[in-house]
Design a protein around this motif. Structure first.
Motif, short mmCIF file in Angstrom:
data_model
loop_
_atom_site.label_atom_id
_atom_site.label_comp_id
_atom_site.label_asym_id
_atom_site.label_seq_id
_atom_site.Cartn_x
_atom_site.Cartn_y
_atom_site.Cartn_z
N ILE A 128 0.86 -1.18 0.00
CA ILE A 128 0.00 0.00 0.00
C ILE A 128 0.90 1.23 0.00
O ILE A 128 2.08 1.15 0.35
N ASN A 129 0.33 2.36 -0.38
CA ASN A 129 1.12 3.60 -0.48
C ASN A 129 0.90 4.54 0.70
O ASN A 129 1.67 5.47 0.90
N GLY A 130 -0.15 4.31 1.47
CA GLY A 130 -0.44 5.20 2.59
C GLY A 130 -1.77 4.83 3.20
O GLY A 130 -2.34 3.77 2.91
N TYR A 131 -2.29 5.71 4.04
CA TYR A 131 -3.62 5.50 4.60
C TYR A 131 -4.22 6.87 4.93
O TYR A 131 -3.50 7.87 5.04
N LYS A 132 -5.52 6.90 5.06
CA LYS A 132 -6.23 8.14 5.37
C LYS A 132 -7.26 7.90 6.47
O LYS A 132 -7.79 6.79 6.61
N GLN A 133 -7.53 8.95 7.23
CA GLN A 133 -8.56 8.91 8.25
C GLN A 133 -9.84 9.51 7.68
O GLN A 133 -9.81 10.43 6.87
N VAL A 134 -10.97 8.98 8.12
CA VAL A 134 -12.27 9.44 7.65
C VAL A 134 -12.83 10.45 8.63
O VAL A 134 -12.87 10.17 9.84
N PRO A 135 -13.25 11.62 8.18
CA PRO A 135 -13.87 12.60 9.10
C PRO A 135 -15.07 11.98 9.81
O PRO A 135 -15.75 11.11 9.24
N PRO A 136 -15.34 12.39 11.05
CA PRO A 136 -16.38 11.75 11.86
C PRO A 136 -17.79 12.21 11.51
O PRO A 136 -18.47 12.86 12.31
N ASN A 137 -18.25 11.86 10.33
CA ASN A 137 -19.66 12.07 10.00
C ASN A 137 -20.10 10.99 9.04
O ASN A 137 -19.29 10.36 8.35
N GLU A 138 -21.39 10.74 9.03
CA GLU A 138 -21.92 9.60 8.29
C GLU A 138 -21.67 9.68 6.79
O GLU A 138 -21.31 8.68 6.15
N VAL A 139 -21.85 10.86 6.20
CA VAL A 139 -21.67 10.99 4.76
C VAL A 139 -20.22 10.71 4.37
O VAL A 139 -19.95 10.07 3.36
N ALA A 140 -19.28 11.19 5.19
CA ALA A 140 -17.87 10.93 4.89
C ALA A 140 -17.58 9.43 4.90
O ALA A 140 -16.85 8.93 4.03
N LEU A 141 -18.15 8.70 5.86
CA LEU A 141 -17.92 7.26 5.90
C LEU A 141 -18.61 6.58 4.73
O LEU A 141 -18.06 5.64 4.13
#
Length: 374
Positions: free
Chosen positions: A246-259
């Motif tokens: 893998i090249n990296g990772y990202k965090q998902v903002p804490p809201n339903e639409v973002a997930l």
């Protein structure tokens, strides 16, 4: 800005609305009628789950099993959107389940919500309109693409849920990018990732960091799971099958639409509260609680959907979440957790929105595009 979504064909409804519970044992009134019928039910459960007990222990276990069977049967008489089950915890007390299968995530829920403004998606509500109605990465998809989800794995008594969740997410993005669904090594993370604590717990983001710095992860076939830490790292020689990177990772903002946006693009790791009796003995349907926000367990969201028609009592939005307790648990190893739940806008039911992340893997074309922009 909304995340660009791949064009996909989803046929999730057929699977998620008809899914049966693996190894399920229905409890009938006649099963609870006498000691003899309860013993017969217990023997059937032991055979179904391939459980063997010592003679002295079996009598004690039977008493626990009786109470669990009665409690589960009584709960299932109520009109709830989910059912409980005599799953692998059938003859264990809640205290024993907690001691043996308790916390396997070292994420602390307090202070984990993403505070940085640059991580907040602007216009997230409007972006909901462009999302697929149903997503299920277990299904064959667009342009004969294979599934992005391997079979449900079984962690056993090793508290390595963080490793299973991370591996499931990497298996997913690797399949999406390469069209090659490969089962990857959880055991390598348990033995070699010194940033986490093996069977004593950890977190998926640490696992992603290990895979980035290590140059990838071996396949399950090359480094198979043994159910415990081996005390040493045994990465196979590199003249065998190449590792998945893998090249990296990202965090998902804490809201339903973002997930939802993230899950529409690939499987995503989430941390959640799996401490309640109802969660552990979940047998099928859409789980609506009770649960809190103690992020004790990590799992992988592989889709989302909706039951019933809009406006009806049966209409419930849900996440499709892959667990690592084997196919004997839940819906063949999965749980559907209610989403878009009133009063849980920021954290989601069971804290599912608080700490979500996913691995990033570029295609060769993607790498070239990045190089051109530098």
């Amino acid at each position: 800005m909304a995340i660009a979504l791949p064009t996909m064909l989803f046929v999730a409804i057929a699977l998620t609305t008809t899914m049966s519970t693996a190894n399920a044992i229905d409890i009938m009134d006649k099963d609870l009628a006498s000691e003899e019928s309860l013993w017969a039910l217990y023997e059937r459960w032991c055979e179904n789950h391939v459980v063997e007990r010592e003679i002295d222990d079996k009598a004690r276990r039977f008493n626990v099993f009786k109470e669990n069977a009665r409690m589960i049967h009584e709960f299932n008489q109520h009109d709830m959107p989910y059912k409980l089950s005599l799953n692998l915890f059938g003859d264990m007390t809640d205290e024993e389940v907690n001691h043996t299968y308790g916390r396997c995530s070292n994420i602390m829920s307090s202070g984990r919500k993403r505070q940085s403004q640059d991580r907040v998606m602007q216009g997230a509500i409007a972006a909901r309109e462009g999302l697929p109605t149903d997503v299920d990465w277990r299904m064959m998809g667009y342009n004969t693409r294979p599934s992005a989800v391997t079979n449900v794995k079984r962690q056993g008594t090793c508290g390595g849920c963080w490793a299973f969740a991370a591996i499931a997410a990497v298996e997913g993005i690797n399949s999406i990018r390469t069209r090659n669904l490969t089962s990857l090594s959880v055991q390598q993370l348990l033995d070699c990732d010194k940033g986490n604590e093996g069977c004593r717990g950890g977190n998926a983001e640490g696992a992603f960091k290990y895979m980035i710095h290590n140059g990838g992860i071996e396949t399950e076939a090359e480094y198979p799971y043994v159910g415990h830490e081996q005390g040493h790292c045994s990465v196979p020689k590199k003249n065998r099958n190449p590792v998945v990177t893998i090249n990296g990772y990202k965090q998902v903002p804490p809201n339903e639409v973002a997930l939802m946006q993230a899950v529409a693009a690939q499987p995503v790791v989430v941390a959640l509260d799996a401490n309640s009796m109802a969660f552990r003995r979940y047998g099928g349907g859409v789980f609506v609680g009770p649960c809190g926000t103690d992020l004790s367990h990590e799992m992988t969201v592989v889709g989302y959907g909706t039951t019933g028609e809009q406006g009806s009592e049966k209409h419930i939005d849900y996440w499709i979440v892959k667990n690592s307790l084997g196919p004997e648990w839940g819906e063949n190893g999965y749980i559907r957790i209610a989403r878009n739940v009133s009063g849980h806008d920021e954290e989601g039911l069971c804290g599912i929105l608080i700490d979500a992340s996913y691995p990033v893997k570029f295609t060769r074309e993607g790498v070239n595009d990045i190089m051109k922009t530098k």
